[in-house]
Design an enzyme around this catalytic site. Structure first.
Site, PDB file in Angstrom:
ATOM      1  CE  LYS A  81      -1.937 -27.230 -30.991  1.00 46.13           C
ATOM      2  NZ  LYS A  81      -3.133 -27.091 -30.123  1.00 46.13           N
ATOM      3  CB  SER A 157      -1.362 -26.792 -26.741  1.00 44.03           C
ATOM      4  OG  SER A 157      -2.475 -27.095 -27.557  1.00 44.03           O
ATOM      5  CB  SER A 181      -5.194 -25.591 -27.238  1.00 48.54           C
ATOM      6  OG  SER A 181      -4.697 -26.297 -26.125  1.00 48.54           O
TER       7      SER A 181
END
Lengths: 464, 60
Positions: A81, A157, A181
């Protein structure tokens, strides 16, 4: 030897590389080609680091040629990420604003641990700006599409990370989970995700969002891969003040020990009411496989979710206050308005939320006197459509983006370890079931996930 | 709380912390603030015992 059409698991890659039946360079090259072919459609990666990936892969192969063991993740290709520090890059965290920051001097601690175990970093991945969202519809970087249905979001996310794993653009990924997330995109994309106990895995070098709720962890296509990576990531780090300094508790050696005599409960009340009928069906499917139908109430789940919502808004806003004052227009509009509103919260709400969090953790501790594992849907529904504004639950209409985390937020609010395990029923989109354990009992949640996978009750969605 | 009350509250709180609000951002901020106030009502309704102390470092 070329990679087979269906991507291999991380465990299989590491075994093949260590056993000299495949080179890390070949694995990296083939995965980079797969990314090149598919990333434009999926938007899972924001930056592909081909040069670094090939250098790391060559180093793994050289190590093996020298007779050394490069580690348990030898040649395993993975992405991170875009909030993890990668040496030489600015840590964008899905924003425009962070592009003004100086490049990271070194990799995040977890990225270093992956490298120390022989893993090969492929690139950085798309996310909601500053991790404040559940859909990975990013105004700057674009929307990550769900590999199972490109008209739908990947969840967020950590949407790019989950989509990359689901599509075989990497065997595993590193992500973060503040309110869901890891678990939300794992659910929507049909892969496994682990949110370890708060304080287990160090966050050093991961761009923060909410200090009291931030967790980091892996996504994978099998429970075994999740355990393999989790074991490589464990260990204290003095630069994360929330890291608890626990001794290493390797999960992989325990994975084959079939859990028996487990007391498994299905979370009722909030976790039933805020899920649609298919999400409830997925939980029943898992509970049936475990031979349980016991319902259990966890009092205060709604208040815990509200606490997480408020603490997130207040701490996130505080973190970004200088930029909110100076250049609010540079934020993603969705993130900006939430953060600006969070900056205005009365202290009474935030302080009460912190005390509710403590109170709720005591409610959970009481439940864990009678149960070893709790089950709940990871998301109220399967992946929503890109741009979808509302969810229909319990006869009411809810704002979609704010409500996707209704079932994950109460759990991360009190730091419990959770595996999100994918249920893929014929003809349906995947959905995750949360396998929730008591604090520090990640290994048990992973063993249950592995057992369910072995029985065929859970398993990653087919790579398309 | 009426929309006007909420708007005045948002204006006052933003001024108190020196946070400029672009008029174009106000509708979104106000909508999100209303959502936060609703969550605030939920946590305030919990009768937390006086000895329930938030830990400086949360240990689950």
């Amino acid at each position: 030897m070329s990679l087979p059409e269906a991507p291999m698991s991380a465990a299989a890659i590491a075994a093949a590389v260590r056993g000299r039946t495949m080179t890390a360079t070949r694995v990296a090259t083939d995965t980079l080609l797969r990314i090149e072919a598919q990333n434009a459609a999926l938007n899972a990666y924001t930056l592909v680091l081909a040069e670094r990936a090939l250098a790391e892969a060559h180093a793994v192969d050289a190590s093996i040629a020298d007779g050394s063991d490069p580690g348990a993740l030898a040649g395993v290709p993975y992405g991170v990420k875009s909030l993890f520090d990668v040496a030489g890059l600015c840590t964008r965290a899905g924003s425009i604003i962070n592009r003004d920051l100086p490049p990271a001097q070194q990799d995040a601690v977890l990225v270093r641990r992956m490298a120390q175990n022989g893993a090969v970093l492929l690139g950085t991945q798309t996310m909601d700006e500053y991790a404040y969202g559940f859909t990975t519809e990013n105004a700057h970087d674009g929307t990550t599409r769900n590999p199972q249905d490109s008209s739908r979001v990947a969840g967020g996310s950590s949407g790019g990370s989950a989509a990359s794993v689901a599509a075989g653009l990497g065997a595993v990924a590193l992500a973060s989970d503040t309110n869901g997330s890891i678990r939300v995109p794992a659910s929507f994309c049909g892969v496994f995700g682990l949110k370890a106990t708060y304080g287990r895995l160090p966050r050093t070098g991961a761009f923060p969002f909410v200090f009291d709720l931030d967790h980091v962890g892996p996504l994978a296509r099998t429970a075994e891969d999740l355990a393999l990576v989790y074991d490589a990531l464990q260990g204290a780090d003095p630069n994360d003040p929330a890291c608890a300094g626990r001794a290493l508790e390797p999960a992989l050696p325990q994975l084959a020990h079939t859990p028996s005599g487990l007391r498994v409960g299905i979370l009722d009340g909030w976790f039933h009411d805020k899920a649609d009928s298919f999400a409830r069906l997925a939980v029943s499917h898992v509970a049936d496989a475990l031979g349980t139908g016991a319902k259990v109430s966890l009092p205060g789940a709604e208040a815990a979710r509200a606490s997480a919502f408020l603490i997130t808004a207040a701490q996130g806003a505080n973190l970004h206050l200088a930029n909110l004052r100076a250049r609010a227009a540079a934020f993603d509009p969705a993130t900006r308005d939430r953060l600006l509103a969070g900056a205005l919260l009365p202290a009474a709400f935030v302080l009460q939320a912190q005390r509710v969090r403590r109170w709720f953790s005591e409610q959970a501790a009481e439940v864990f006197r009678s149960f070893d594992i709790l089950l709940a849907p990871a998301t109220p529904c399967t992946a929503i459509r890109i741009g979808q504004e509302t969810l229909e639950l319990d006869g009411r209409s809810y704002p979609a983006r704010a409500s996707i985390g209704l079932l994950t937020q109460p759990i991360s609010c009190i730091g419990l370890p959770v595996v999100s395990a994918p249920v893929c029923l014929a003809g349906e989109l995947p959905i995750g079931v949360q396998i929730i354990a008591a604090p520090w009992c990640e290994t048990l949640a992973l063993r249950v996930a592995a057992h369910l996978e072995q029985m065929g009750a859970v398993g990653a969605a087919a790579v398309r | 709380m009426t929309d006007d009350d909420l708007d005045r509250l948002v204006t006052g709180l933003a001024a108190a912390i020196g946070l400029p609000l672009d008029p174009a951002h106000r509708p979104g901020v106000t909508a999100n603030f209303r959502r936060l106030l609703a969550q605030g009502d939920i946590v305030m309704s919990v009768a937390v015992p006086p000895d329930t102390e938030p830990a400086p470092i949360f240990r689950p």
